[in-house]
Design a protein around this motif. Structure first.
Motif, PDB file in Angstrom:
ATOM      1  N   TYR A  68      24.638  47.142  33.634  1.00 27.13           N
ATOM      2  CA  TYR A  68      25.861  46.480  33.169  1.00 27.13           C
ATOM      3  C   TYR A  68      26.941  46.447  34.252  1.00 27.13           C
ATOM      4  O   TYR A  68      27.211  47.450  34.903  1.00 27.13           O
ATOM      5  N   LEU A  69      27.545  45.279  34.392  1.00 27.75           N
ATOM      6  CA  LEU A  69      28.698  45.136  35.275  1.00 27.75           C
ATOM      7  C   LEU A  69      29.961  44.932  34.434  1.00 27.75           C
ATOM      8  O   LEU A  69      29.878  44.550  33.262  1.00 27.75           O
ATOM      9  N   ALA A  70      31.109  45.152  35.051  1.00 26.03           N
ATOM     10  CA  ALA A  70      32.377  44.908  34.363  1.00 26.03           C
ATOM     11  C   ALA A  70      32.550  43.408  34.125  1.00 26.03           C
ATOM     12  O   ALA A  70      32.003  42.573  34.851  1.00 26.03           O
ATOM     13  N   GLU A  71      33.329  43.063  33.125  1.00 32.25           N
ATOM     14  CA  GLU A  71      33.506  41.664  32.731  1.00 32.25           C
ATOM     15  C   GLU A  71      33.985  40.783  33.876  1.00 32.25           C
ATOM     16  O   GLU A  71      33.601  39.612  33.980  1.00 32.25           O
ATOM     17  N   ILE A  72      34.809  41.331  34.738  1.00 30.33           N
ATOM     18  CA  ILE A  72      35.407  40.535  35.805  1.00 30.33           C
ATOM     19  C   ILE A  72      34.375  39.950  36.763  1.00 30.33           C
ATOM     20  O   ILE A  72      34.577  38.899  37.374  1.00 30.33           O
ATOM     21  N   LYS A  77      35.325  33.430  40.144  1.00 28.02           N
ATOM     22  CA  LYS A  77      35.940  34.051  41.310  1.00 28.02           C
ATOM     23  C   LYS A  77      36.346  35.478  40.981  1.00 28.02           C
ATOM     24  O   LYS A  77      36.727  35.787  39.846  1.00 28.02           O
ATOM     25  N   TYR A  78      36.270  36.338  41.981  1.00 27.74           N
ATOM     26  CA  TYR A  78      36.636  37.754  41.789  1.00 27.74           C
ATOM     27  C   TYR A  78      38.129  37.923  42.030  1.00 27.74           C
ATOM     28  O   TYR A  78      38.609  37.821  43.159  1.00 27.74           O
ATOM     29  N   HIS A  79      38.868  38.136  40.926  1.00 28.36           N
ATOM     30  CA  HIS A  79      40.310  38.362  41.004  1.00 28.36           C
ATOM     31  C   HIS A  79      40.626  39.643  40.224  1.00 28.36           C
ATOM     32  O   HIS A  79      40.955  39.588  39.032  1.00 28.36           O
ATOM     33  N   PRO A  80      40.532  40.811  40.851  1.00 30.38           N
ATOM     34  CA  PRO A  80      40.759  42.084  40.151  1.00 30.38           C
ATOM     35  C   PRO A  80      42.207  42.258  39.748  1.00 30.38           C
ATOM     36  O   PRO A  80      43.121  41.711  40.375  1.00 30.38           O
ATOM     37  N   SER A  81      42.425  43.023  38.693  1.00 23.62           N
ATOM     38  CA  SER A  81      43.775  43.303  38.225  1.00 23.62           C
ATOM     39  C   SER A  81      43.797  44.667  37.555  1.00 23.62           C
ATOM     40  O   SER A  81      42.754  45.180  37.112  1.00 23.62           O
ATOM     41  N   MET A  82      44.983  45.254  37.463  1.00 23.32           N
ATOM     42  CA  MET A  82      45.130  46.534  36.774  1.00 23.32           C
ATOM     43  C   MET A  82      44.750  46.392  35.300  1.00 23.32           C
ATOM     44  O   MET A  82      44.149  47.286  34.709  1.00 23.32           O
ATOM     45  N   LYS A  83      45.098  45.250  34.717  1.00 22.55           N
ATOM     46  CA  LYS A  83      44.798  45.010  33.309  1.00 22.55           C
ATOM     47  C   LYS A  83      43.296  44.996  33.059  1.00 22.55           C
ATOM     48  O   LYS A  83      42.799  45.604  32.105  1.00 22.55           O
ATOM     49  N   ALA A  84      42.555  44.318  33.940  1.00 24.05           N
ATOM     50  CA  ALA A  84      41.104  44.246  33.785  1.00 24.05           C
ATOM     51  C   ALA A  84      40.464  45.618  34.005  1.00 24.05           C
ATOM     52  O   ALA A  84      39.510  45.995  33.302  1.00 24.05           O
ATOM     53  N   ALA A  85      40.968  46.369  34.972  1.00 23.40           N
ATOM     54  CA  ALA A  85      40.423  47.704  35.241  1.00 23.40           C
ATOM     55  C   ALA A  85      40.680  48.638  34.060  1.00 23.40           C
ATOM     56  O   ALA A  85      39.800  49.418  33.662  1.00 23.40           O
ATOM     57  N   ARG A  86      41.873  48.558  33.493  1.00 25.30           N
ATOM     58  CA  ARG A  86      42.197  49.390  32.335  1.00 25.30           C
ATOM     59  C   ARG A  86      41.299  49.030  31.144  1.00 25.30           C
ATOM     60  O   ARG A  86      40.833  49.908  30.431  1.00 25.30           O
ATOM     61  N   ARG A  87      41.044  47.732  30.957  1.00 22.63           N
ATOM     62  CA  ARG A  87      40.181  47.304  29.851  1.00 22.63           C
ATOM     63  C   ARG A  87      38.767  47.875  30.017  1.00 22.63           C
ATOM     64  O   ARG A  87      38.172  48.358  29.065  1.00 22.63           O
ATOM     65  N   GLU A  88      38.243  47.835  31.237  1.00 24.93           N
ATOM     66  CA  GLU A  88      36.908  48.389  31.476  1.00 24.93           C
ATOM     67  C   GLU A  88      36.840  49.866  31.106  1.00 24.93           C
ATOM     68  O   GLU A  88      35.927  50.310  30.407  1.00 24.93           O
ATOM     69  N   VAL A  89      37.830  50.629  31.579  1.00 23.69           N
ATOM     70  CA  VAL A  89      37.842  52.067  31.315  1.00 23.69           C
ATOM     71  C   VAL A  89      38.050  52.358  29.833  1.00 23.69           C
ATOM     72  O   VAL A  89      37.381  53.215  29.257  1.00 23.69           O
ATOM     73  N   GLU A  90      38.980  51.662  29.215  1.00 20.93           N
ATOM     74  CA  GLU A  90      39.247  51.922  27.801  1.00 20.93           C
ATOM     75  C   GLU A  90      38.036  51.603  26.930  1.00 20.93           C
ATOM     76  O   GLU A  90      37.752  52.313  25.956  1.00 20.93           O
ATOM     77  N   ILE A 181      34.731  50.160  38.068  1.00 17.59           N
ATOM     78  CA  ILE A 181      34.297  49.423  39.251  1.00 17.59           C
ATOM     79  C   ILE A 181      35.052  48.101  39.411  1.00 17.59           C
ATOM     80  O   ILE A 181      34.888  47.406  40.406  1.00 17.59           O
ATOM     81  N   THR A 182      35.892  47.758  38.431  1.00 18.01           N
ATOM     82  CA  THR A 182      36.566  46.457  38.409  1.00 18.01           C
ATOM     83  C   THR A 182      37.342  46.165  39.693  1.00 18.01           C
ATOM     84  O   THR A 182      37.241  45.068  40.259  1.00 18.01           O
ATOM     85  N   GLU A 183      38.116  47.115  40.178  1.00 20.42           N
ATOM     86  CA  GLU A 183      38.966  46.882  41.346  1.00 20.42           C
ATOM     87  C   GLU A 183      38.339  47.365  42.651  1.00 20.42           C
ATOM     88  O   GLU A 183      39.001  47.380  43.689  1.00 20.42           O
ATOM     89  N   ASN A 184      37.065  47.748  42.609  1.00 21.55           N
ATOM     90  CA  ASN A 184      36.504  48.440  43.767  1.00 21.55           C
ATOM     91  C   ASN A 184      35.334  47.730  44.427  1.00 21.55           C
ATOM     92  O   ASN A 184      34.486  48.362  45.064  1.00 21.55           O
ATOM     93  N   ILE A 250      40.304  46.255  55.094  1.00 26.86           N
ATOM     94  CA  ILE A 250      39.757  46.133  53.745  1.00 26.86           C
ATOM     95  C   ILE A 250      39.201  47.493  53.302  1.00 26.86           C
ATOM     96  O   ILE A 250      38.415  48.111  54.021  1.00 26.86           O
ATOM     97  N   VAL A 251      39.627  47.938  52.121  1.00 25.05           N
ATOM     98  CA  VAL A 251      39.247  49.265  51.641  1.00 25.05           C
ATOM     99  C   VAL A 251      37.816  49.261  51.104  1.00 25.05           C
ATOM    100  O   VAL A 251      37.397  48.342  50.391  1.00 25.05           O
ATOM    101  N   GLY A 252      37.089  50.304  51.460  1.00 23.43           N
ATOM    102  CA  GLY A 252      35.729  50.485  50.960  1.00 23.43           C
ATOM    103  C   GLY A 252      35.311  51.933  51.083  1.00 23.43           C
ATOM    104  O   GLY A 252      36.052  52.763  51.627  1.00 23.43           O
ATOM    105  N   ILE A 253      34.131  52.251  50.572  1.00 23.82           N
ATOM    106  CA  ILE A 253      33.615  53.619  50.639  1.00 23.82           C
ATOM    107  C   ILE A 253      32.473  53.675  51.643  1.00 23.82           C
ATOM    108  O   ILE A 253      31.439  53.033  51.454  1.00 23.82           O
ATOM    109  N   THR A 254      32.692  54.414  52.707  1.00 20.27           N
ATOM    110  CA  THR A 254      31.675  54.554  53.747  1.00 20.27           C
ATOM    111  C   THR A 254      30.638  55.590  53.335  1.00 20.27           C
ATOM    112  O   THR A 254      30.971  56.687  52.898  1.00 20.27           O
ATOM    113  N   ILE A 255      29.372  55.222  53.463  1.00 20.25           N
ATOM    114  CA  ILE A 255      28.272  56.175  53.299  1.00 20.25           C
ATOM    115  C   ILE A 255      27.564  56.234  54.642  1.00 20.25           C
ATOM    116  O   ILE A 255      26.976  55.243  55.082  1.00 20.25           O
ATOM    117  N   ASN A 256      27.643  57.375  55.313  1.00 20.46           N
ATOM    118  CA  ASN A 256      27.079  57.430  56.657  1.00 20.46           C
ATOM    119  C   ASN A 256      25.762  58.196  56.715  1.00 20.46           C
ATOM    120  O   ASN A 256      25.280  58.729  55.719  1.00 20.46           O
TER     121      ASN A 256
END
Length: 425
Positions: A68-72, A77-90, A181-184, A250-256
């Motif tokens: 499963y992926l988040a609705e966004i 187009k990928y347009h993340p928002s605080m509202k969408a991220a909060r909805r996913e978590v809630e 994962i919505t904003e990430n 651009i922010v991301g998570i490095t796995i080395n």
């Protein structure tokens, strides 16, 4: 004068796991590998080389076509928002909590401790405050919000709750493990940051612990042990998973490339400490003898636990852990199937795996369950439970119940996914 000395034996408070629940998103959020590639191409964010790389990761990840992926991510187009991220978590948090409260029939006023863990997503008010507000929990509730602690934070929260329950009597502790994962989504070109895009999925779990003697009979498990190991003092461990900007900002998570080494270096001392607590005397003696003669010896943990539930972070670490501990494919079946069906849902993954074992009807009274999780830092946490009864595998709220008959699936002989990629792989 006769002096009387009264010796009071200190008793340890017993902690019980009443029950737990895992959130199952709606079917509309299912994302096959084909759909994920289609959406990635359509977004226009990624070069042809990155898309080829992404397809290779998905094919070798061990994930199936029903995660499963988040609705966004289903938008054009990928347009993340605080509202969408909060909805996913809630959705995941409230969904899991609603289920566990219904299953246990615990009243909100009986919850005296709340611990919420979520690694990357951070909001204000905190997630713990969001839960308190939603369920109108009492005003003297003890709350903790654990952030930035990686996929092992769920079991760390269990250990924290256990310590609090030894101090605060006749109460319940609610633990909530989730991620957003919505904003990430990483939109850059750094290959070492791209793996996260392909492995992490939507999920969450709620767990209810209690130290009330009256809850003993209806609880599923009794808490036995918790072991925490942290190797953050090592630079290689500390930097093996790191959230940062790339050269373009651009922010991301490095796995080395140090991740696998860091993981094993952190897991080994955890196993050593845990072994002293749970291994039978014969295995302990064998370990000591081999240590004295300087021979490598890995104790047989199958003699100490009936169910092994490792975190499903990815195939490479799971493969190495299985090899190191000498567990069979049957022993790691639950974790491999969880990775296939739900993907990496961060700290909640181990609860989906335990739900799998329960859905198969394998948990019998007296069985010992070993959950082990590891994550950024680098950290490793182990928790041991003892089943207080044979678990009803027909539980209608189990996320596997409608499809458990189709598992395990044959994962085939696809090439394993490396823990670290270079563009030429």
């Amino acid at each position: 004068m006769i002096m009387m000395v009264i010796m009071i034996k200190k008793t340890s408070t017993k902690v019980y796991l009443l029950d737990f629940a895992c959130y199952k998103p709606p079917d509309a959020q299912k994302a096959s590998k084909e759909l994920i590639m289609k959406q990635a191409i359509q977004s226009g964010h990624f070069s042809e080389e990155l898309l080829v790389f992404m397809k290779k990761i998905l094919e070798r990840s061990g994930l199936g076509d029903s995660t499963y992926l988040a609705e966004i991510f289903f938008a054009r187009k990928y347009h993340p928002s605080m509202k969408a991220a909060r909805r996913e978590v809630e959705m995941s948090v409230f969904g899991a909590i609603d289920m566990v409260l219904a299953k246990t029939r615990v009243r909100c006023e009986d919850i005296g401790i709340l611990i919420v863990n979520c690694c990357i997503y951070n909001t204000m008010p905190s997630l713990s405050s969001i839960v308190v507000n939603r369920y109108k929990l009492r005003d003297n509730i003890i709350t903790y919000n654990l952030a930035g602690m990686g996929c092992s934070a769920g079991l760390l929260a269990i250990g924290l709750a256990k310590q609090l329950l030894h101090i605060h009597h006749n109460t319940c502790a609610l633990i909530v493990s989730t991620e957003s994962i919505t904003e990430n989504l990483y939109l850059g070109k750094d290959y070492s940051k791209f793996l996260i895009n392909c492995l992490f999925r939507v999920g969450g779990a709620a767990i209810l612990l209690s130290n009330c003697p009256s809850h003993a009979e209806k609880s599923k498990y009794q808490f036995l042990h918790a072991v925490h190991t942290n190797t953050s003092a090592s630079d290689s461990s500390y930097n093996s998973i790191f959230r940062e900007e790339d050269s373009s900002g651009i922010v991301g998570i490095t796995i080395n490339k140090d991740l696998l080494t860091a993981a094993i270096a952190t897991i080994r001392p955890n196993l050593t400490t845990l072994g002293h607590l749970i291994l039978p005397t014969k295995e302990k003696l064998m370990y000591i003898i081999n240590y004295i003669v300087k021979k490598s010896y890995m104790p047989n943990y199958n003699n100490a636990v009936e169910h092994f539930i490792p975190h499903v972070g990815g195939r490479p670490v799971l493969d190495q852990l299985q090899k190191t501990l000498g567990f069979s494919e049957d022993d790691v079946e639950a974790s491999r199937m969880t990775l296939y069906r739900y993907g990496n849902t961060s700290s909640s993954s181990i609860w989906y795996a335990l739900a799998y074992v329960e859905a198969k009807g394998r948990v019998k009274k007296g069985d010992r369950v070993w959950q082990i999780a590891f994550g950024s830092g680098f950290k490793c946490n182990s928790v041991i439970w003892c089943a207080m009864k044979s678990v009803d595998y027909k539980d209608g709220t189990n996320p596997w119940i409608d499809e458990i008959g189709g598992f395990p699936v044959n994962l085939g002989d696809c090439e394993p996914l490396p823990i670290y990629f270079e563009p030429s792989n």
